[in-house]
Design a protein around this motif. Structure first.
Motif, short mmCIF file in Angstrom:
data_model
loop_
_atom_site.label_atom_id
_atom_site.label_comp_id
_atom_site.label_asym_id
_atom_site.label_seq_id
_atom_site.Cartn_x
_atom_site.Cartn_y
_atom_site.Cartn_z
N GLU A 123 -4.40 27.73 10.30
CA GLU A 123 -3.21 27.41 11.08
C GLU A 123 -2.19 26.79 10.13
OE1 GLU A 123 -5.06 23.66 10.39
OE2 GLU A 123 -5.91 25.58 11.01
N GLU A 124 -0.93 27.22 10.23
CA GLU A 124 0.06 26.82 9.23
C GLU A 124 1.39 26.51 9.90
OE1 GLU A 124 0.54 28.62 5.01
OE2 GLU A 124 1.94 29.71 6.30
N LEU A 125 1.92 25.36 9.56
CA LEU A 125 3.26 24.96 9.99
C LEU A 125 4.18 25.10 8.78
CD1 LEU A 125 5.02 23.66 12.27
CD2 LEU A 125 4.48 21.46 11.24
N ALA A 126 5.17 25.98 8.86
CA ALA A 126 6.08 26.23 7.74
C ALA A 126 7.50 25.83 8.13
CB ALA A 126 6.04 27.71 7.33
N PHE A 127 8.16 25.10 7.24
CA PHE A 127 9.52 24.63 7.48
C PHE A 127 10.52 25.58 6.82
CE2 PHE A 127 6.79 20.92 7.74
CZ PHE A 127 7.19 20.35 8.93
N VAL A 133 2.31 13.65 3.61
CA VAL A 133 1.04 14.37 3.50
C VAL A 133 1.00 15.03 2.13
CG1 VAL A 133 -0.36 16.24 4.47
CG2 VAL A 133 1.00 14.77 5.98
N PRO A 134 0.00 14.74 1.30
CA PRO A 134 0.02 15.25 -0.08
C PRO A 134 0.25 16.75 -0.18
CG PRO A 134 -1.74 13.65 0.19
CD PRO A 134 -1.15 13.86 1.56
N GLU A 135 -0.41 17.54 0.65
CA GLU A 135 -0.25 19.00 0.60
C GLU A 135 1.21 19.40 0.79
OE1 GLU A 135 -1.26 22.81 3.45
OE2 GLU A 135 -2.63 21.11 3.49
N LEU A 136 1.88 18.74 1.73
CA LEU A 136 3.27 19.05 2.01
C LEU A 136 4.20 18.48 0.94
CD1 LEU A 136 5.47 20.18 3.87
CD2 LEU A 136 5.34 18.05 5.20
N VAL A 164 2.30 23.48 5.61
CA VAL A 164 1.20 22.53 5.65
C VAL A 164 0.27 22.95 6.79
CG1 VAL A 164 2.46 20.94 7.17
CG2 VAL A 164 0.60 20.07 5.75
N THR A 165 -1.01 22.78 6.60
CA THR A 165 -1.94 23.11 7.68
C THR A 165 -1.96 21.97 8.70
OG1 THR A 165 -3.84 22.12 6.57
CG2 THR A 165 -3.38 24.45 6.10
N LEU A 166 -2.27 22.31 9.94
CA LEU A 166 -2.39 21.27 10.96
C LEU A 166 -3.57 20.35 10.66
CD1 LEU A 166 -1.67 23.30 14.22
CD2 LEU A 166 -0.08 22.02 12.81
N THR A 167 -4.58 20.87 10.00
CA THR A 167 -5.72 20.04 9.61
C THR A 167 -5.29 18.94 8.65
OG1 THR A 167 -7.20 21.93 9.89
CG2 THR A 167 -8.02 20.08 8.59
N SER A 168 -4.42 19.27 7.71
CA SER A 168 -3.91 18.25 6.78
C SER A 168 -3.05 17.23 7.51
CB SER A 168 -3.11 18.91 5.66
OG SER A 168 -3.93 19.74 4.87
N LEU A 169 -2.23 17.69 8.45
CA LEU A 169 -1.42 16.75 9.24
C LEU A 169 -2.31 15.82 10.06
CD1 LEU A 169 1.44 19.06 10.56
CD2 LEU A 169 1.61 17.33 8.76
N ALA A 170 -3.41 16.37 10.59
CA ALA A 170 -4.30 15.57 11.42
C ALA A 170 -4.95 14.44 10.63
CB ALA A 170 -5.38 16.47 12.03
N ALA A 171 -5.08 14.63 9.31
CA ALA A 171 -5.69 13.60 8.47
C ALA A 171 -4.74 12.44 8.17
CB ALA A 171 -6.19 14.23 7.17
N GLU A 172 -3.47 12.60 8.51
CA GLU A 172 -2.46 11.56 8.24
C GLU A 172 -2.03 10.98 9.59
OE1 GLU A 172 -0.06 9.22 5.77
OE2 GLU A 172 -1.49 10.77 5.16
#
Length: 385
Positions: free
Chosen positions: A303-307, A331-334, A352-360
C-alpha cells in the motif's frame, strides 16, 4: 515498389523520386511540425484522430527521486487523453530491428509510473510557448470547452493503466520489427502498438510527398472489446472494501482517515489501473489541485501513499511545495525521498507506505494538518501555474 517514383499530373508530368531523410533530426522535426502524418484511426466517439505534441525529447525518469534517464523522441496526446509515444529511426540505423523495441518498452513502463499529469501539462504549455502558439488556441483545438485541470489528470490515469499507443516510425520498416509489433499488439490489451513506414518522395524545389503505411492495425482490430476505454474506475466502495480486507488495523485507520478527509474537503477520483487506486484533489488558491494518490498494489502486495509534488509545484509554485514538504511527518522513509525532491525542485512523486506511517505516532494527523495548512495558505500561485 518503394523504389518507383510517383507522378504529379498538372500542366505537365512531374516525377517525384524516393528520397531518404538525411538526418534523424530532420525526420523528428518533420513529425513534430506535421503530426497529421501519424493521424490514423479515430477517437472513442468516432471523430478523426488528431495528435497534439506534448514535447520533443521528453525526459523519462526511472524512479520518483531521479531526473531523466532516457529521452523519448516525441510524446503526443489526443482529445481522449490517450498518450502516444513515438520513437523515430532511419532504416540505416541498425537499432530499428530489435533494440528500439526494448527502448520503447523502457519508456512506456517508466513514463506510466513517473510522469505526473502536472509535468505533462507543463511540458505541453512550454512546447506551445516555444512554438509561439497561444495556449488558448492550443487548448481550444485539443479540448474544446473542457478544462485542462480535468484533462491532464486523466492523461496521467491513462498512463498508469497502460492505456497508450506506441509508435515506431521509420522510412523503412524491417520485417523483424513488423513481426514484433504485430505480436505485441496481439498480446497487450490496454496498449496499441504500431509501426509506421513513412516514405518520402522529392521533386523540384521544396516539393515532396509523404506516404505513411501502418503496420499493426489488423492485430488491434482483433483485440477483445474489453479494450482501453472501457476500463472500470475504482469507486469509493471498492477502495473501502480493499482497505478493510487488505490492511492491518493501524494502516487501515490511517487510510480511512485520509479518505474521509478528502471526501469532506476535496474531490476523490478513482483510478483505472487493475489494482485499487484513487487520487485526491483539493481546492487551493481557487483551483482543484491533485495532492496525493493512494494505491493498493496486488503484486507484490503493498500500500502506497504518493504525494503529487509535480502538480503542487506547477499550480502553486516551488515555495508552497517546499512549505508543504516541511510540514509532512518525520517518517524516515518519506523524509529521504523529500530530501531528493528538495534537490530536484519538487517535481516528483515521493511516496511512503501506510505501514511506515503507522510506525510514527500521529503521522496521519500531521498529514491532514499539512493539507489544511496548504489549503488555507493564501497567496496567488506563481505566474507559470
Amino acid at each position: 515498389m518503394t523504389d518507383q517514383p510517383v507522378f504529379i499530373v498538372g500542366s505537365d508530368l512531374q516525377a517525384l523520386e524516393p528520397a531518404t531523410f538525411e538526418t534523424e533530426e530532420e525526420f523528428q522535426e518533420l513529425l513534430a511540425r506535421h503530426p497529421r502524418v501519424l493521424d490514423f484511426g479515430s477517437l472513442a466517439d468516432g471523430r478523426p484522430l488528431r495528435l497534439v505534441l506534448v514535447a520533443r525529447e521528453m525526459g523519462v525518469p526511472t524512479s520518483a527521486e531521479s531526473g531523466p534517464a532516457y529521452w523519448l523522441d516525441h510524446l503526443f496526446v489526443d482529445a481522449d487523453a490517450v498518450p502516444t509515444l513515438v520513437e523515430v529511426k532511419r532504416a540505416s540505423d541498425t537499432r530499428i530491428r530489435r533494440e528500439v523495441v526494448g527502448q520503447m518498452l523502457d519508456y512506456a513502463a517508466n513514463g506510466a509510473r513517473y510522469w505526473p499529469g502536472a509535468l505533462l501539462q507543463r511540458s505541453f504549455e512550454e512546447t506551445c510557448l516555444a512554438d509561439g502558439r497561444p495556449l488558448e488556441e492550443a487548448y481550444a483545438e485539443l479540448l474544446g470547452d473542457r478544462s485542462p485541470e480535468d484533462f491532464w489528470p486523466l492523461v496521467e490515469e491513462r498512463l498508469a493503466a497502460g492505456q497508450m499507443r506506441l509508435l515506431f516510425v521509420a522510412d523503412r520498416i524491417p520485417l523483424e520489427l513488423r513481426a514484433i509489433v504485430e505480436f505485441l499488439n496481439r498480446q497487450m490489451r490496454q496498449t496499441d502498438v504500431y509501426a509506421v513506414e513513412l516514405t518520402q518522395y522529392r521533386g523540384d524545389g521544396d516539393l515532396r510527398v509523404l506516404v505513411p503505411r501502418i503496420h499493426g492495425e489488423v492485430a488491434t482490430a482483433a483485440k477483445s472489446p474489453s479494450g482501453r476505454r472501457t476500463a472500470q474506475r475504482t469507486t469509493r466502495d471498492d477502495m473501502d472494501a480493499a482497505i478493510r480486507c487488505r490492511l492491518a488495523p493501524e494502516p487501515r485507520r490511517i487510510a480511512t482517515e485520509l479518505l474521509k478527509h478528502a471526501a469532506a474537503k476535496g474531490r476523490l477520483e478513482g483510478g483505472t489501473a487493475k489494482y485499487p487506486s484513487m487520487s485526491f484533489h483539493y481546492p487551493v488558491a481557487g483551483r482543484q489541485v491533485p495532492l496525493w494518490t493512494l494505491s493498493l498494489y496486488d503484486n507484490p502486495a503493498k500500500e502506497e501513499l504518493a504525494f503529487s509534488f509535480g502538480s503542487i509545484t506547477h499550480h502553486l509554485g516551488p515555495g508552497r511545495a517546499a512549505a508543504f514538504a516541511e510540514s509532512l511527518p518525520a517518517v524516515p522513509e518519506l523524509q529521504q525521498k523529500l530530501e531528493v525532491q528538495r534537490q530536484k525542485g519538487y517535481n516528483g512523486w515521493p511516496s511512503v507506505t501506510l505501514t511506515s506511517l503507522a510506525a510514527e505516532p500521529g503521522a496521519a494527523e500531521v498529514i491532514l494538518a499539512a493539507i489544511e495548512q496548504l489549503m488555507d495558505g493564501g497567496g496567488a500561485p506563481n505566474s507559470f501555474g
